[in-house]
Design an enzyme around this catalytic site. Structure first.
Site, mmCIF file in Angstrom:
data_model
loop_
_atom_site.group_PDB
_atom_site.id
_atom_site.type_symbol
_atom_site.label_atom_id
_atom_site.label_comp_id
_atom_site.label_asym_id
_atom_site.label_seq_id
_atom_site.Cartn_x
_atom_site.Cartn_y
_atom_site.Cartn_z
ATOM 1 C CD GLU A 185 -2.510 -1.058 2.759
ATOM 2 O OE1 GLU A 185 -2.395 -0.083 3.526
ATOM 3 O OE2 GLU A 185 -3.110 -2.101 3.057
ATOM 4 C CE LYS B 70 5.813 5.416 6.722
ATOM 5 N NZ LYS B 70 4.932 6.191 7.549
ATOM 6 C CG ASP C 3 4.197 12.591 5.076
ATOM 7 O OD1 ASP C 3 4.125 12.322 6.290
ATOM 8 O OD2 ASP C 3 5.023 13.386 4.601
ATOM 9 C CE1 TYR D 184 -3.335 2.930 8.791
ATOM 10 C CE2 TYR D 184 -3.151 4.735 7.212
ATOM 11 C CZ TYR D 184 -2.966 4.226 8.494
ATOM 12 O OH TYR D 184 -2.408 5.010 9.458
ATOM 13 C CE LYS E 187 10.321 7.049 7.134
ATOM 14 N NZ LYS E 187 9.365 7.987 7.703
ATOM 15 C CB CYS F 228 10.077 48.395 -1.151
ATOM 16 S SG CYS F 228 8.877 47.532 -2.163
ATOM 17 C CB CYS G 28 7.451 51.404 -4.000
ATOM 18 S SG CYS G 28 7.481 50.985 -2.260
ATOM 19 C CB CYS H 154 7.173 47.380 1.376
ATOM 20 S SG CYS H 154 6.788 48.972 0.621
ATOM 21 C CB CYS I 71 4.131 49.392 -2.408
ATOM 22 S SG CYS I 71 5.187 48.019 -2.821
#
Ligand code: IVH
Length: 671
Positions: free
Chosen positions: A113, A115, A117, A225, A316, A410, A413, A428, A434
């Protein structure tokens, strides 16, 4: 309708909704439009509200959540929640097989199957109903997160068929689909929140949220599962999974290649190699493959160690890591002004995609890893969506290289950046000058809950801005059909749509315009309160700090933000222009005629069916007159306005708490 009719209708609607839900979330097949689904759900909600005696805990209406959990109850697992031994190579798997072959004589069959996460969950069903969902915790006891799990659409609240055991537990993994996670982060970016780093931790955090209504919006998903119980009627793990599938549970399917029966290690490795390559094309994260002995009798012969079954093992995948050259560090300005440094890389293949850029997060991160332009850097794609730089090959560094100096102004701007104490990011501060920040404001202005301008979207706003056709919200209203039509890929219909949308938006009520102009901390609810209490924009502009905080639910922070907003001349000018374009900057005649403060300080609960008002009308009348509407009866409730068919449980609660119950005529008198 007789009570029996109502009960039947509720059952029939629930069943219909359940089937559509199953088709969509478990089988990925659409069998109803979103709109029609919502209509059925609303109908059911209304019936359950009016006849709470027929509302059941497994009703599809439970999916929307709304329960607030103050403390998650700790629950002892009926069966310990074990983990799995890990393996990383073919030799490891061969050793696994050698170990178990010493313990059994019969031929072995394995189930491979994915795995997943995510976050492990154990869900208990009694008589087909979901009764409890518990997190792993320390394996012995976990948190009861039932209310939150109930909002996950792919987990059935009521099983199908009738051959399920009276009681059993099913375990699985709750996770964020990749696309949902990306969208979540996009939304956060727009409102200036820090981004979530990876789907797994975010799923885990989401499951522990106190308000299940928020969880419901997060669109988590789940694969199950492992079926557990006393005296289960199966001989193999595979049969149990298939059966759970028949009961409506979301299980891995053979035709998707998510699960496979294997006899030999070579077959197991075919499965592993296939998914090691293919995993990037899944819409959820996997970090390996799980190999389980299929037959329950064999599992029993093989047994357990203290921590994990000896009949199963996880393989894994290696986190993919490559090295490449860092060409340049650039800086992005988000819609809220947050600065994100970006590593521009010599392109390199990683996790199935070509990577040219990686996030560097913030100044601290660059300093910590001492990342410099021209360095050879290691890039990894772990659980994170955006690849990250995990280290530098110092040995290869040019002797003339100098440490990176973080920008101070920035890039859009040139305003000097600021970094507030406790913030990881630089910002900023040029909120109204901006470009990305202005575009962000315009996007908020046109959004659905604000001015809801048909035909305008994120990309169009960018296009209008880049073409100098609209540099602020007021400019939108001087757009002409001809100007739009000349833009690339604009045809008659699209151009006309926008013009019509802009005209229609002039009818949008004051409170939404107020929300749309984007005063910090003035969300939908605050905008409503302000509109009702101050009645027009000039009263708000001229209000003193004291007057603002005297208003219902307006605290210091909001008041300061409002004062700051209107102290900026360009903001006031913009409003003057929008006024000229005839947007609503005051309550309508109708709203004004009905608005008083007569109900200020009073909390109402509305229940039943009324003859003079619809329920919504009644609620907005209460709000327009300064009252509050709450959905549940508590000690704070001042009055219950009861119509026909007020639910008996509400009645009992009202009597217990000695809350005044009035009918609609008495309510009108109160006004
Ligand atoms: S079976 C007694 N199957 O990975 C065996 N676990 O690292 C119970 N996991 O604890 C686990 N996908 O939380 C099993 N297809 C899968 C899985 C899976 C992910 C998780 C599970 C387990 C952990 C071990």
């Amino acid at each position: 309708m007789t009570k029996e009719d109502v009960k039947q209708k509720i059952e029939q609607l629930s069943e219909q909704l359940r089937i559509h839900n199953y088709n969509y979330y478990v089988l990925s097949e659409t069998t109803i439009s979103d709109y029609d689904f919502d209509m059925l759900l609303k109908e059911l909600q209304k019936l359950e509200e009016d006849f709470p005696e027929f509302a059941v805990e497994t009703s599809p209406t439970q999916r929307v959540g709304g329960t607030i959990t103050k403390n998650f109850k700790t629950v002892k697992h009926k069966y310990r929640m074990l983990s799995l031994g890990n393996s990383y190579s073919k030799e490891d798997i061969e050793d696994f097989e050698t170990r178990i072959k010493k313990l059994v004589e019969n031929e072995l069959e394995y189930i491979c199957e994915l795995k997943y996460d995510g976050v492990a969950i154990g869900i208990t069903y009694k008589n087909g109903k979901l009764v409890q969902a518990v997190t792993r915790g320390d394996g012995v006891q976990g948190d009861d997160v039932t209310a939150n799990v109930k909002t996950i659409r792919s987990i059935p609240l009521q099983l199908k068929g009738n051959d399920y055991p009276d009681e059993f537990e099913i375990r699985g993994e709750i996770f964020f689909p990749k696309d949902v996670f990306e969208q979540l982060n996009k939304d956060r970016e727009e409102i200036g929140e820090d981004l979530y780093a990876n789907p797994r931790n975010t799923a885990s955090g989401t499951l522990k949220m106190l308000n299940s209504g928020v969880v419901a919006q997060r669109k988590l998903d789940c694969y199950l599962y492992f079926v557990m119980g006393d005296n289960l009627p199966f001989e193999t793990h595979f049969d149990s999974i298939l059966k759970a599938g028949e009961w409506g549970v979301k299980i891995p399917r053979e035709k998707q290649k998510y699960i496979k029966k294997c006899k030999t290690i070579d077959e197991i490795f075919e499965f592993i190699n296939y998914w090691d390559k293919e995993r990037n094309n899944l819409n959820f994260e996997i970090d390996g493959v799980v190999i389980k002995v299929n037959n329950y009798a064999r599992q029993e012969e093989i047994g357990f160690t203290a921590k994990s079954p000896k009949w199963a093992i996880a393989y894994k995948f290696k986190a993919e890591k490559v090295s490449t050259q860092l060409l340049e560090i650039t800086y992005q300005v988000g819609r809220t002004g947050a600065i994100t440094p970006v590593a521009n890389l010599q392109s390199v293949l990683l996790g199935g995609t070509t990577v040219k850029r990686a996030s560097l997060h913030n100044a601290d991160q660059i300093e910590k890893l001492d990342i410099r332009v021209n360095d050879t850097v290691f890039v990894e794609k772990g659980g994170e969506i955006i690849p990250k730089i995990v280290g530098v090959e110092i040995a290869q560094r040019d002797i003339f290289s100098v440490p990176t100096e973080y920008i101070t102004t920035c890039p859009e701007c040139e305003t000097a950046l600021v970094r507030k104490e406790g913030d990881a990011k630089h910002f900023c501060p040029n909120e109204w000058g901006c470009p990305p920040q202005i575009k962000g404001k315009m996007q908020h202005f046109i959004s659905r809950k604000a001015l809801n301008i048909d035909g305008l979207g994120e990309e169009t706003i960018d296009l209008l801005f880049e073409n100098n056709l609209a540099k602020n919200n007021a400019d939108l209203y001087r757009l002409t059909y001809e100007q739009l039509f000349e833009l690339e890929s604009f045809k008659e219909k699209k151009s006309q749509n926008i013009i019509d949308g802009l005209i229609a938006s002039k009818q949008i009520p004051f409170e939404r315009v107020l929300y749309g102009i984007g005063i910090r901390y003035v969300g939908e609810t605050v905008a409503k309160k302000l509109a009702r209490q101050f009645k027009n924009i000039d009263n708000i502009i001229n209000a003193s700090f004291e007057e603002l905080i005297a208003a219902d639910e307006i605290g210091d922070k909001i008041a300061e933000s409002i004062i700051h907003f209107f102290s900026i001349e360009s903001n006031v000018e913009l409003i003057e222009r929008l006024k000229k374009y005839e947007l609503q900057f005051e309550l309508s005649e109708e709203q004004l005629a009905n608005a008083t403060t007569k109900l200020e300080g009073l909390v109402f609960v509305v229940s039943g069916v009324f003859s003079k008002f619809s329920r919504d009308e009644l609620k907005s009348t209460i709000e327009q007159n300064g009252g509050k509407v709450s959905s549940s009866i508590s000690k704070k409730t001042s009055y219950i306005v009861a119509g026909e068919n007020m639910g008996p449980s509400k009645l009992a609660k009202a009597e217990k708490l000695e809350v005044n119950i009035i009918n609609e005529d008495q309510f009108l008198e109160l006004l």
